[in-house]
Enzyme design. Structure first.
Site, PDB file in Angstrom:
ATOM      1  N   ARG A   1       0.679  -1.034  -0.248  1.00 10.45           N
ATOM      2  CA  ARG A   1       0.256  -0.136   0.266  1.00 10.45           C
ATOM      3  C   ARG A   1       0.881   1.277  -0.227  1.00 10.45           C
ATOM      4  NH1 ARG A   1      -2.336   0.283   5.549  1.00 10.45           N
ATOM      5  NH2 ARG A   1      -1.091   2.607   5.583  1.00 10.45           N
TER       6      ARG A   1
ATOM      7  N   TYR B   1       4.071   5.486  11.763  1.00 11.54           N
ATOM      8  CA  TYR B   1       4.157   3.398  11.914  1.00 11.54           C
ATOM      9  C   TYR B   1       4.560   3.402  10.981  1.00 11.54           C
ATOM     10  CZ  TYR B   1      -0.266   3.267   8.844  1.00 11.54           C
ATOM     11  OH  TYR B   1      -0.729   4.068   8.219  1.00 11.54           O
TER      12      TYR B   1
ATOM     13  N   HIS C   1      -4.016   4.184   5.051  1.00 12.49           N
ATOM     14  CA  HIS C   1      -5.103   3.577   4.634  1.00 12.49           C
ATOM     15  C   HIS C   1      -6.124   4.143   4.371  1.00 12.49           C
ATOM     16  CE1 HIS C   1      -7.625   0.059   6.609  1.00 12.49           C
ATOM     17  NE2 HIS C   1      -8.239   1.146   6.429  1.00 12.49           N
TER      18      HIS C   1
HETATM   19  C1  LIG Z   1     -15.035  -5.364  12.009  1.00 12.02           C
HETATM   20  C2  LIG Z   1     -13.577  -4.369  11.572  1.00 12.02           C
HETATM   21  N1  LIG Z   1     -13.176  -3.959  12.231  1.00 12.02           N
HETATM   22  C3  LIG Z   1     -12.335  -2.924  12.565  1.00 12.02           C
HETATM   23  C4  LIG Z   1     -12.497  -2.264  11.127  1.00 12.02           C
HETATM   24  C5  LIG Z   1     -11.359  -0.911  11.013  1.00 12.02           C
HETATM   25  N2  LIG Z   1     -10.779  -1.455  10.036  1.00 12.02           N
HETATM   26  C6  LIG Z   1     -11.226  -1.146   8.328  1.00 12.02           C
HETATM   27  S1  LIG Z   1     -10.035  -1.642   7.223  1.00 12.02           S
HETATM   28  C7  LIG Z   1      -8.916  -1.817   8.508  1.00 12.02           C
HETATM   29  C8  LIG Z   1      -7.788  -2.866   8.264  1.00 12.02           C
HETATM   30  C9  LIG Z   1      -7.794  -3.585   7.473  1.00 12.02           C
HETATM   31  O1  LIG Z   1      -6.007  -4.052   6.858  1.00 12.02           O
HETATM   32  P1  LIG Z   1      -6.769  -5.719   5.995  1.00 12.02           P
HETATM   33  O2  LIG Z   1      -7.390  -6.724   5.638  1.00 12.02           O
HETATM   34  O3  LIG Z   1      -4.926  -5.605   5.487  1.00 12.02           O
HETATM   35  O4  LIG Z   1      -6.781  -4.133   4.351  1.00 12.02           O
HETATM   36  P2  LIG Z   1      -6.469  -3.155   3.726  1.00 12.02           P
HETATM   37  O5  LIG Z   1      -7.146  -2.251   4.210  1.00 12.02           O
HETATM   38  O6  LIG Z   1      -4.914  -3.079   3.786  1.00 12.02           O
HETATM   39  O7  LIG Z   1      -6.471  -3.207   1.684  1.00 12.02           O
HETATM   40  C10 LIG Z   1      -9.098  -1.485   9.977  1.00 12.02           C
HETATM   41  C11 LIG Z   1      -8.785  -2.342  10.988  1.00 12.02           C
HETATM   42  C12 LIG Z   1     -13.393  -2.716  10.493  1.00 12.02           C
HETATM   43  N3  LIG Z   1     -13.391  -2.130   8.668  1.00 12.02           N
HETATM   44  N4  LIG Z   1     -13.702  -3.606  10.318  1.00 12.02           N
END
Ligand SMILES: Cc1ncc(C[n+]2csc(CCOP(=O)(O)OP(=O)(O)O)c2C)c(N)n1
Lengths: 325, 397
Positions: B289, B302, B293
């Site tokens: 990425r 971080y 985020h």
């Molecule tokens: C159940 C849930 N918990 C927390 C979140 C908040 N949140 C949104 S994206 C994220 C990180 C996701 O990381 P990843 O699965 O690696 O996908 P990326 O965003 O890096 O594509 C978090 C903690 C959420 N959307 N859903």
């Protein structure tokens, strides 16, 4: 005495609790290095280390379930759920285990876990980031459910929740995180965690509310004062168990009650307050208890949240309807 | 100093050191030895014994068209970012750096296949024929996505992490129950997108279990961009993610997620497996990425700048451009034409976004239920009347 935001007041409260008791842990997604998406835990990992402030895997069931295990082992975990709409993957652990372990073991296994949930709308977010699920938790026996509304309360209530031997679901009104208020860190006697509080005395009509709506209702009371109406505003603070004593006492004086919350209305905290006050204060009431709430729809796309969330005008409209009875 | 012992899984005498675990996860050597790559970061075409055949039909025109997709998708993404900065969008979820994973996998799909995205899949949306304007409402706050979900076979974005994996498993089970599996030509398959962080969620684990238990024609496409907001991959797993599939009884492959050709080939293979009844399959697209985020995040809190710099060298678009120019003699004019088209797309998105109408309050009450709800109907009537009373006031004023 200092003036500070609710976010900072919570941060200071968490810090104080961690300093006081080495068994207090903080755990959740992004709470460490990042300090949480709202920065409520900012700096705590740096000062207390990675074993007291845990950046957890991305798994709410894991966060709550592991916190229960840690509590069984004698720790006092404080879990952060990132946004209201993400508590549901952990809902099973909350309802099935957290709420029932003490009862099941007849007190032998207490579970002093706090689950912090930033809740409610008003920040222009996408889906699942603006929900008010407090009634779902209040409906579950074995849980205590509270909501803070001011920096001072946030500061004290979080410490009281951590000190409490029961599981506490701790709701923080996220759109008030950056609003300031005075906090006295040396205050000897904060109001008990499970008590409602009159935040504005008045004689014409009573408003009972909590969380993000406290400020809105105080603004409504200020506006109403210009029209010569003297509204009393009560912050419920505790949603389960409800402390209806101050509300009943107030309604016996004013004869009128409007209950305000931004959550949907069906089978909710506001229904419960209305039902019980109607039952307890029937002969004092000059008008039916009215409610101002969000609608019984999923939280809408954010461009519509000004329509969804009760505002000063909708509160005053209900006040007028009650007074016109 | 003691030599680090080779780690032989299953051999109780050997154990990976913490460093070996982390090295395996990070895949310091371009993603590790098992990484499938067809186009190097320098734009060289490398041959792969197994996966070459899945790109055998890719012509120069196809390559140029993949390049065009990558550039346009990046442009749409950058426009989203700047629209957020100008206050036109409440938030934007950038895909910068993940274009190849999305375009490569998306282009492997057939119209009859189904796709369950997470919330960052703007590039996959593009390959499904979803115009980028149709994504804007989600981030502007006017709707939850306005494309034709059924016609595009592109499910609404899912924000609750992992939920869609089970939904996708169910859909793919349906394809099997309706006998749409078994034939390479006519068979259907489903693809489901999620991140590395998502693999810690129960729903994703349960999705693996369900898809395996029912031999569902489902490709799990994990974009491992190394971070779940501020949490690095090591906090989610001790084994490379593609290896987890073994434990559920289906194959897992790690592909260079910055290599559009490899993503196309591996996804075609995986879909083929599913169509013919050998699903499910897990693909781990090893990528990065490049941006924060979301526009609400501050990655400098971080993440080390060095890491970002390293990944810039593996840019998914640049390697295709170099390949086209050096190996195929594609002229500058082509690249300029694509850039011009990208600028037009950017302008079109901007103009569209600024002109998007504010939804009326009735939208709030519509389609809560299929059957009428007296409760919601009463609230609608009451609120619209209340709302109208203000409109009257404004006109008078
Ligand atoms: C159940 C849930 N918990 C927390 C979140 C908040 N949140 C949104 S994206 C994220 C990180 C996701 O990381 P990843 O699965 O690696 O996908 P990326 O965003 O890096 O594509 C978090 C903690 C959420 N959307 N859903």
């Amino acid at each position: 005495m200092s003036t500070t935001t609710m976010a900072k007041a919570l941060n200071d409260g968490l810090r104080a609790a961690m300093e006081r008791d080495p068994k207090v842990l903080i755990m959740g997604e992004d709470v460490g290095r990042l300090g949480g998406v709202f920065r409520i835990t900012d700096g705590l990992q740096k000062d207390f280390g990675e074993q007291r402030v845990l950046d957890t895997p991305l798994s709410e069931s894991g966060i709550i379930g592991a916190a229960i295990g840690l509590a069984v082992r004698g720790f006092r975990p404080v879990c952060e759920i990132q946004f209201d709409g993400f508590v549901f993957p952990g809902f099973d652990q909350i309802v099935s285990q957290l709420a029932k372990l003490r009862y099941r073991t007849q007190g032998a296994v207490p579970v002093p876990v706090v689950v912090r949930i930033p809740f409610g709308g008003g920040i222009g977010a996408v889906e699942h980031h603006s929900e008010s699920p407090e009634s779902l938790f209040a409906h579950v026996a074995g849980l205590k459910v509270v909501a803070c509304a001011t920096p001072a309360d946030a500061h004290w209530m979080i410490q009281q929740a951590i000190a409490c031997d029961d599981p506490v679901i701790f709701f923080e009104p996220k759109r008030r995180y950056w609003e300031k208020g005075t906090v006295d860190p040396d205050l000897g006697a904060a109001p008990p965690l499970h008590s409602a509080r009159v935040v504005r005395p008045g004689s014409t009509l009573t408003i009972a509310t909590y969380g993000p709506m406290v400020k809105t209702c105080l603004e409504a009371a200020t506006a109403a004062a210009e029209d010569g109406q003297d509204l009393e505003v009560i912050d419920l603070r505790t949603l389960s168990p409800l402390d209806l004593g101050p509300v009943a006492e107030s309604v016996r004086r004013t004869g009128r009650l409007v209950v305000v919350s931004e959550a949907p209305s069906e089978s909710s905290i506001t229904s419960e307050v209305a039902a019980r006050i109607q039952q307890e204060c029937f002969f004092s009431l000059e008008a039916p208890v009215l409610r101002v709430t969000g609608f019984d729809t999923p939280y809408p796309p954010s461009r519509l949240e000004d329509d969804y969330l009760p505002d000063l005008d909708r509160v005053l409209d209900a006040v007028d309807r009650s007074l016109a009875w | 100093m003691e030599e680090p012992q080779a780690w032989v899984p299953g051999d109780p005498r050997s154990r990976p050191s913490r460093d070996q675990v982390v090295a395996g996860l990070k895949g310091v050597d371009e993603g590790g030895v098992e990484l499938v790559q067809l186009l190097t970061p320098e734009g060289e075409r490398v041959h792969h014994e197994h996966f070459d055949r899945y790109t055998a039909d890719v012509t120069l025109d196809d390559l140029k068209s993949l390049y065009r997709d990558l550039v346009l998708v990046r442009r749409a993404d950058r426009e989203g970012n700047s629209l957020q900065r100008h206050g036109e969008l409440g938030i934007w979820v950038p895909l910068l750096g993940q274009e190849a994973a999305q375009v490569g996998s998306g282009r492997a799909l057939r119209p009859s296949d189904m796709c369950f995205p997470s919330y960052r899949e703007h590039g996959v949306a593009w390959t499904r024929g979803v115009d980028p304007t149709e994504l804007l409402g989600i981030f502007r706050g006017t709707d939850h996505g306005s494309w034709d979900f059924a016609a595009r076979r592109f499910h609404p974005y899912t924000i609750v992490i992992g939920n869609q994996c089970l939904n996708a498993a169910g859909y793919a089970m349906g394809q099997r129950f309706e006998s749409k599996v078994g034939d390479r030509e006519t068979g259907e398959a489903t693809i489901c997108y999620f991140g590395d962080g998502a693999t810690s969620q129960g729903d994703v684990h349960e999705g693996f279990v369900w898809a395996a238990a029912y031999d569902a024609p489902l490709v799990f496409f994990c974009q491992n961009n190394q971070w779940a907001i501020s949490v690095p991959l090591e906090r989610q797993t001790r084994v490379p993610l593609y290896q987890r599939a073994r434990g559920y009884g289906f194959p897992g492959v790690r592909v260079d997620g910055n290599d559009v050709l490899a993503c196309l080939a591996v996804t075609r293979w995986a879909l083929d497996e599913c169509r013919t009844g050998n699903g499910p399959v897990l693909i781990e697209a090893f990528t990065y990425r490049m941006d924060s985020h979301t526009t609400s995040d501050d990655a400098t809190r971080y993440r080390l700048a060095d890491e970002v710099e390293l990944w810039k060298l593996k840019d998914p678009i640049e390697r295709v451009r170099v390949h086209l120019a050096r190996r195929h003699g594609v002229e500058q004019e082509f690249f300029e034409a694509v850039d011009a088209e990208a600028n037009e797309l950017g302008e079109r998105l901007r103009a569209f976004c600024r002109a998007m109408p504010q939804p009326g309050p009735e939208r709030m009450f519509s389609e809560v239920y299929a059957d009428a709800s007296p409760q919601v109907d009463a609230q609608r009537a009451e609120y619209l009347a209340y709302h109208a009373s203000f409109a009257g006031e404004e006109e008078q004023a």
